[in-house]
Design a protein around this motif. Structure first.
Motif, PDB file in Angstrom:
ATOM      1  N   LEU B 170       0.841  -1.201   0.000  1.00  0.00           N
ATOM      2  CA  LEU B 170       0.000   0.000   0.000  1.00  0.00           C
ATOM      3  C   LEU B 170       0.872   1.245   0.000  1.00  0.00           C
ATOM      4  N   SER B 171       0.766   2.019  -1.060  1.00  0.00           N
ATOM      5  CA  SER B 171       1.499   3.276  -1.118  1.00  0.00           C
ATOM      6  C   SER B 171       0.684   4.356  -0.434  1.00  0.00           C
ATOM      7  N   ALA B 172       1.358   5.376   0.022  1.00  0.00           N
ATOM      8  CA  ALA B 172       0.651   6.465   0.694  1.00  0.00           C
ATOM      9  C   ALA B 172       1.328   7.784   0.399  1.00  0.00           C
ATOM     10  N   VAL B 173       0.541   8.837   0.391  1.00  0.00           N
ATOM     11  CA  VAL B 173       1.095  10.157   0.216  1.00  0.00           C
ATOM     12  C   VAL B 173       0.404  11.083   1.210  1.00  0.00           C
ATOM     13  N   ILE B 174       1.200  11.760   1.984  1.00  0.00           N
ATOM     14  CA  ILE B 174       0.641  12.557   3.073  1.00  0.00           C
ATOM     15  C   ILE B 174       1.390  13.878   3.228  1.00  0.00           C
ATOM     16  N   HIS B 175       0.759  14.761   3.951  1.00  0.00           N
ATOM     17  CA  HIS B 175       1.462  15.950   4.391  1.00  0.00           C
ATOM     18  C   HIS B 175       2.130  15.638   5.721  1.00  0.00           C
ATOM     19  N   ASP B 176       3.188  16.357   5.996  1.00  0.00           N
ATOM     20  CA  ASP B 176       3.826  16.194   7.298  1.00  0.00           C
ATOM     21  C   ASP B 176       3.018  16.988   8.316  1.00  0.00           C
ATOM     22  N   GLU B 177       2.022  16.341   8.862  1.00  0.00           N
ATOM     23  CA  GLU B 177       1.078  17.018   9.755  1.00  0.00           C
ATOM     24  C   GLU B 177       1.786  17.536  11.000  1.00  0.00           C
ATOM     25  N   ARG B 178       2.675  16.730  11.511  1.00  0.00           N
ATOM     26  CA  ARG B 178       3.364  17.120  12.731  1.00  0.00           C
ATOM     27  C   ARG B 178       4.157  18.402  12.520  1.00  0.00           C
ATOM     28  N   SER B 179       4.817  18.451  11.393  1.00  0.00           N
ATOM     29  CA  SER B 179       5.620  19.628  11.099  1.00  0.00           C
ATOM     30  C   SER B 179       4.731  20.856  10.919  1.00  0.00           C
ATOM     31  N   GLY B 180       3.538  20.669  10.343  1.00  0.00           N
ATOM     32  CA  GLY B 180       2.604  21.785  10.202  1.00  0.00           C
ATOM     33  C   GLY B 180       2.192  22.334  11.550  1.00  0.00           C
ATOM     34  N   VAL B 181       1.852  21.431  12.457  1.00  0.00           N
ATOM     35  CA  VAL B 181       1.457  21.859  13.806  1.00  0.00           C
ATOM     36  C   VAL B 181       2.638  22.533  14.503  1.00  0.00           C
ATOM     37  N   ALA B 182       3.821  21.993  14.306  1.00  0.00           N
ATOM     38  CA  ALA B 182       5.008  22.556  14.944  1.00  0.00           C
ATOM     39  C   ALA B 182       5.275  23.977  14.454  1.00  0.00           C
ATOM     40  N   LEU B 183       5.101  24.180  13.165  1.00  0.00           N
ATOM     41  CA  LEU B 183       5.291  25.513  12.595  1.00  0.00           C
ATOM     42  C   LEU B 183       4.388  26.528  13.291  1.00  0.00           C
ATOM     43  N   LEU B 184       3.135  26.162  13.440  1.00  0.00           N
ATOM     44  CA  LEU B 184       2.160  27.072  14.052  1.00  0.00           C
ATOM     45  C   LEU B 184       2.429  27.245  15.539  1.00  0.00           C
ATOM     46  N   ALA B 185       2.709  26.142  16.188  1.00  0.00           N
ATOM     47  CA  ALA B 185       2.954  26.187  17.630  1.00  0.00           C
ATOM     48  C   ALA B 185       4.181  27.054  17.936  1.00  0.00           C
TER      49      ALA B 185
END
Lengths: 349, 349
Positions: B170-185
């Motif tokens: 199973l291939s997957a493609v995602i955003h780096d959600e953690r990094s997004g939250v970290a940027l905002l935090a």
DNA sequence: CTGAAAGCGCTTACAG
DNA sequence: CTGAAAGCGCTTACAG
């Protein structure tokens, strides 16, 4: 001594077919078909047989091959939806509404983007039609005649969205564009505006043309002269194109109000106002068209006309179903009424 | 005396088939097939024959039946795209990007909306797979395991978008959600905020879960206590749900900043602020997630994190192609990096 | 270089 | 009530 047909007993290549189910349940494949597909004969089969077949299908994990069924029955239960501009946030609402009607009936939606000007346009549409679609929804306001021709040649039931092309057997569903423009024009006129400019949409789009025509006609019948009602044509329904058109417009005119052919064009005007220090609505009022989401939140909030895209999709789907059944009168036209949304971007002169 | 096969000479029922072309050009249907379908044998046919066949096909207006070809070759050149929330304006961008890759290769996109909680979910997906799709893109952050199971059972190449489920093949493609939250935090922390609330997305969505988890982790490692970092869970990624969650939040807490799991949730917060006379960002800062279009225009303009949905769709399409070819290593994962967009809805405490 | 045959997996009159 | 046959429109080894 005949060789026992042992190979028939087991699914070959991993794919379970009707015959495998037939073999396991001890009946003929045609009987399995009658049980599994809800045909007119399904009722005449005794429960015992039905159960045996159903059991076998379940234990084998049988799934029908819908391609094969379609080939046989000449019914694909697939409809094509042709769009050009899915980035315009109103289109998805219409798509969703279409699918809400069609999916429960077993239809799938084949989504195809087309560039109206593409040289491969006709071939692209034909390739789509080669898949034996049961119907076609042309959800683009830039549908050239050659696309309609292709659909007609394939004699596939077709519904035109956004545009009103009168053809035998062609159903259409549109917004009352003229009434939308009138709503906005009357609003601006009643606020005392007499120098009202129009930023028109691309004239390759049916909505661009009809809004433009309506503007000219309404302004004329309101007694405004042409110099008072300049028109600038935008290259696309985008904020950027709106910005560019607004810059061109303000280069030579000083309207007190701008009636833009789309919300995104109006947003482009607001960009220009901000850059040039023009107060909106104090100095210039601006109106949009469509009412894309969240336009109440911008500053100033956008006066516009709300179009019912859900209703549009819903009607299109129903008209298509009628055309597919051949039941109702083809060539039906549904016209939806827009609704004025007065917000902060317009004020008295 | 044998009866002359006259009926073979003319197309029956208006449908032009390979045999009709064969009859007119005086060759066998198999030869026509070799000419018309770009097979390995196409090259070995002399130009004279090719021309004769092509001429005949043209004069008859022959179009191939792709259903029949698919049945024979077990290749449908159709991919299914499963979505839940097309009204979220980011999804269409991803769809468009997918189609831009797939369409030129002859693939069509079959769009299917599913309600994650629907009791007919598995059956709906199976009905789709019954159409012998060549591949499947699960473009929903609410893809239950049973859907993945169904795809695996049908052994159809599958790509998961938004979610990261580790499965063989199973291939997957995602955003780096953690990094997004970290940027905002980090942005909020650097502005001096210490009482930071989170309005989380639905925990049935993988993005809702991962953003929530990232928030908790990052706040903890920043040394903030739980009482300082309350979490309220929204029922959906909608402005309305954001509004409701914000009301609940402010009922018991007084954060100086709210990190919302989605732009639309942040818009709901702004609605509450307006109603309650809370000054944003002066009294409370708020941040969004995704960067849906035109969020620079609202008042205050929205600080958020931009996700690359076009890249997401693009990668998904390529991963799917790899999986279909069986060529490249399946089970690939693409992770895209978000980008901080600092605007007006955040300020120092 | 071309043709004849078989078959993809279904469904549907037609017998019995 | 069930089975045997034909066929939807293609493509593909296989002969020749």
């Amino acid at each position: 001594m005949p060789i026992p047909d042992a190979a028939e007993q087991f699914p070959r290549k991993g794919r379970v077919t009707l015959r495998d189910v037939a073999a396991l349940s001890g009946v003929h494949a045609s009987t399995v078909s009658k049980v599994l597909s809800a045909s007119s004969e399904t009722g005449r089969i005794p429960p015992v047989t039905v159960d045996r077949v159903l059991d076998a299908a379940r234990t084998l994990g049988y799934r029908p091959n819908l391609l094969a069924a379609s080939l046989r029955t000449s019914r694909s239960f697939a409809v094509g939806i042709i769009v050009t501009d899915i980035s315009n946030p109103t289109i998805p609402m219409a798509l969703l509404a279409i699918e809400k009607v069609l999916a429960p009936l077993g239809f799938i939606s084949v989504l195809a983007h087309v560039e109206p000007g593409s040289p491969s346009l006709v071939e692209d549409v034909n390739r789509l039609l080669d898949r034996q679609l049961d119907g076609m929804i042309l959800a683009s306001s830039a549908t050239p005649d050659i696309v309609l021709d292709a659909c007609a040649r394939a004699s596939v039931p077709t519904v035109l969205m956004f545009g009103l092309e009168r053809r035998p057997g062609l159903s259409a569903v549109i917004h009352d564009e003229r009434s939308g423009v009138a709503l906005l024009a009357d609003h601006l006129l009643s606020l005392g505006h007499r120098r009202i400019a129009h930023i028109a949409g691309p004239q390759a789009l049916s909505t661009g043309r009809s809004r433009h025509a309506a503007f000219l006609e309404i302004m004329a019948s309101a007694g405004l002269r042409q110099e008072e009602t300049p028109v600038e044509i935008a290259a696309a329904y985008t904020r950027e194109a709106g910005r560019a058109a607004c810059v061109r417009l303000l280069g030579s005119h000083r309207p007190t109000a701008i009636l833009a052919a789309h919300d995104l064009l109006a947003l482009g005007c607001l960009d220009v106002f901000r850059e040039c220090g023009v107060a909106c609505p104090a100095e210039i009022s601006v109106t949009g068209f469509d009412d894309i989401p969240n336009m109440d939140l911008i500053n100033p909030s956008l006066t516009t006309v709300r179009l019912d895209f859900e209703g549009l999709g819903n009607h299109a789907a129903h008209l298509l179903l009628n055309a597919i059944d051949g039941a109702a009168s083809e060539g039906d036209v549904a016209i939806l009424q827009p609704r004025l949304m007065v917000r902060g971007s317009t004020s008295a002169i």
